[in-house]
Design a protein around this motif. Sequence first.
Motif, mmCIF file in Angstrom:
data_model
loop_
_atom_site.group_PDB
_atom_site.id
_atom_site.type_symbol
_atom_site.label_atom_id
_atom_site.label_comp_id
_atom_site.label_asym_id
_atom_site.label_seq_id
_atom_site.Cartn_x
_atom_site.Cartn_y
_atom_site.Cartn_z
ATOM 1 N N ASP A 115 43.132 36.761 69.216
ATOM 2 C CA ASP A 115 44.103 37.511 70.007
ATOM 3 C C ASP A 115 43.867 37.252 71.494
ATOM 4 O O ASP A 115 42.807 37.613 72.026
ATOM 5 N N SER A 140 48.721 36.657 64.903
ATOM 6 C CA SER A 140 49.031 35.537 64.014
ATOM 7 C C SER A 140 50.323 34.878 64.448
ATOM 8 O O SER A 140 51.132 35.447 65.182
ATOM 9 N N ARG A 141 50.481 33.651 63.970
ATOM 10 C CA ARG A 141 51.740 32.947 64.224
ATOM 11 C C ARG A 141 52.213 32.303 62.934
ATOM 12 O O ARG A 141 51.413 31.900 62.070
ATOM 13 N N VAL A 142 53.526 32.203 62.795
ATOM 14 C CA VAL A 142 54.140 31.512 61.662
ATOM 15 C C VAL A 142 54.841 30.288 62.220
ATOM 16 O O VAL A 142 55.723 30.409 63.081
ATOM 17 N N TYR A 187 53.005 37.356 66.157
ATOM 18 C CA TYR A 187 52.857 38.734 65.693
ATOM 19 C C TYR A 187 51.572 39.341 66.259
ATOM 20 O O TYR A 187 50.476 38.829 66.015
ATOM 21 N N ASP A 230 49.548 42.633 65.709
ATOM 22 C CA ASP A 230 49.463 43.790 64.815
ATOM 23 C C ASP A 230 48.462 44.792 65.385
ATOM 24 O O ASP A 230 47.254 44.594 65.322
ATOM 25 N N GLU A 253 44.989 42.141 64.612
ATOM 26 C CA GLU A 253 45.091 40.702 64.414
ATOM 27 C C GLU A 253 46.291 40.114 65.139
ATOM 28 O O GLU A 253 47.323 40.772 65.319
ATOM 29 N N ARG A 264 51.555 30.796 57.880
ATOM 30 C CA ARG A 264 50.994 31.836 58.747
ATOM 31 C C ARG A 264 49.528 31.516 59.046
ATOM 32 O O ARG A 264 48.761 31.209 58.145
ATOM 33 N N THR A 265 49.162 31.617 60.318
ATOM 34 C CA THR A 265 47.795 31.362 60.749
ATOM 35 C C THR A 265 47.312 32.517 61.610
ATOM 36 O O THR A 265 47.986 32.900 62.573
ATOM 37 N N VAL A 266 46.176 33.104 61.241
ATOM 38 C CA VAL A 266 45.569 34.161 62.055
ATOM 39 C C VAL A 266 44.750 33.488 63.151
ATOM 40 O O VAL A 266 43.929 32.611 62.874
ATOM 41 N N MET A 267 44.969 33.910 64.385
ATOM 42 C CA MET A 267 44.326 33.284 65.531
ATOM 43 C C MET A 267 43.630 34.342 66.372
ATOM 44 O O MET A 267 43.843 35.546 66.198
#
Length: 320
Positions: free
Chosen positions: A124, A111-113, A102, A104, A109, A119-122
Motif C-alpha cells: 500500500d 490491490s490492482r486488477v 482497490y 481496502d 490491503e 488481481r495482485t495484492v501490492m
Amino acid sequence: MNKKEVVLLSEAESLERLLYRLPENHPQRQFIQIELYRTAAGKRGEDRLERKFIEFSPEENHRFLRNICLTLGEWKIQMDGLLLTERGAIIVESKNISGQLYFDDKTGEFSRVDLDGVRTVMEDPTIQLNKHIRFLNKFFKRHKINFPIDGIVVFTSKNCEFMIKPATNYVCKTYQLVDYLFKILHTFPQEATHQNLAKIDKLLQKFHTPYKRQPLCQLYFIDADELKSGVLCVNCKKHTMVRKRKAGWICGQCHTVDPQALQQAIQEYFSLIHPQLSNQQLRKFCKLESPYTASRLLATFELETAGALRNRTYQLKKEQ
C-alpha cells in the motif's frame, strides 16, 4: 587539460545498455526487458507530473524539491517530491501503477486488477507516505521547525482507475494533482507562522544523503563475465567501436565516428558492473590491448583514484 565528466547512466539507459550486452539466450533477458519497460513508463509518468506542477501557482511563496533522501540514525527515507509553502509542507509520492485500483480500509490491503482480470495484492503506497510524514515530523521537530505536514500519492499511469479510494489519505491521478494540492493547503491553519523556506530548503540540502544505486549486475545477480565486451556503437548497436589515433573512435561495422564512445563505456561499467574500475578491468570491458594506452585514456576523465601504479583503481567523483 579539461577532464571529461563521468556520471552514472540513468536507470533506463543502464537497463538498455545491459540488454545490448546480454546474450540473446540469457535467462534474465526477458525480465530485464520488463524492467526497462516499467522504468521507461515510470519516467514518462514523472515527466507528466513535472509538467503538471507548472500549473500550481499559489499566491504565497513555495518551493518544490525532488528526490529528497534523509537519514535519522538507521532510519532512511527517499521522498519523490516535497512541496514547501509558507503554511506547511506536502510530501508527494508518485506511483506508476495501471489497472483497477482497490484500497481496502477493512483489511488494510491495496490491490490492482490488470487488463487480463488478474488481481495482485501490492504494498500500500499510503503506508509508505505515512512513514515519510512521521519521519519529516520528527526531523523538523529535531531542528525546532514547527510546520504542518501532509502528503498525497499521485498515480501517474494513464491507464489506472480508482475503484475504492482510502478514507484517510489523499490519492489522485496526475491531472487532479493541482486541485488536491490546493485542497490540502486549505486544511493547514491560516494563522500558522510563516516559515523561512530558504532556510528549510538549505537545511534539507545539508542533510541530504544521496541514494546509492547498486550496479545492475549486482542487483540482478548477473555474472559480469556473461556480458559482451567492447565499446558500443550507438548507431548500429554493436560493440565494434575501435580507437584510431587521429580520428578517435570509429565503428568497425558501420564506420560511425563517436568521440564520446569511451566515456559512455566507462559510464556503462560503473552503472552495470562495479563502483571501482582498474586498468585491467577497463581493457577487458572495452577490448583494449595496451595497459599504457588504457592508463592515458583513464587520465582524461574526472575520476577519483586510489593506490598507485598497477594497483590503482578509479571511481566516480563523490558529490560535494
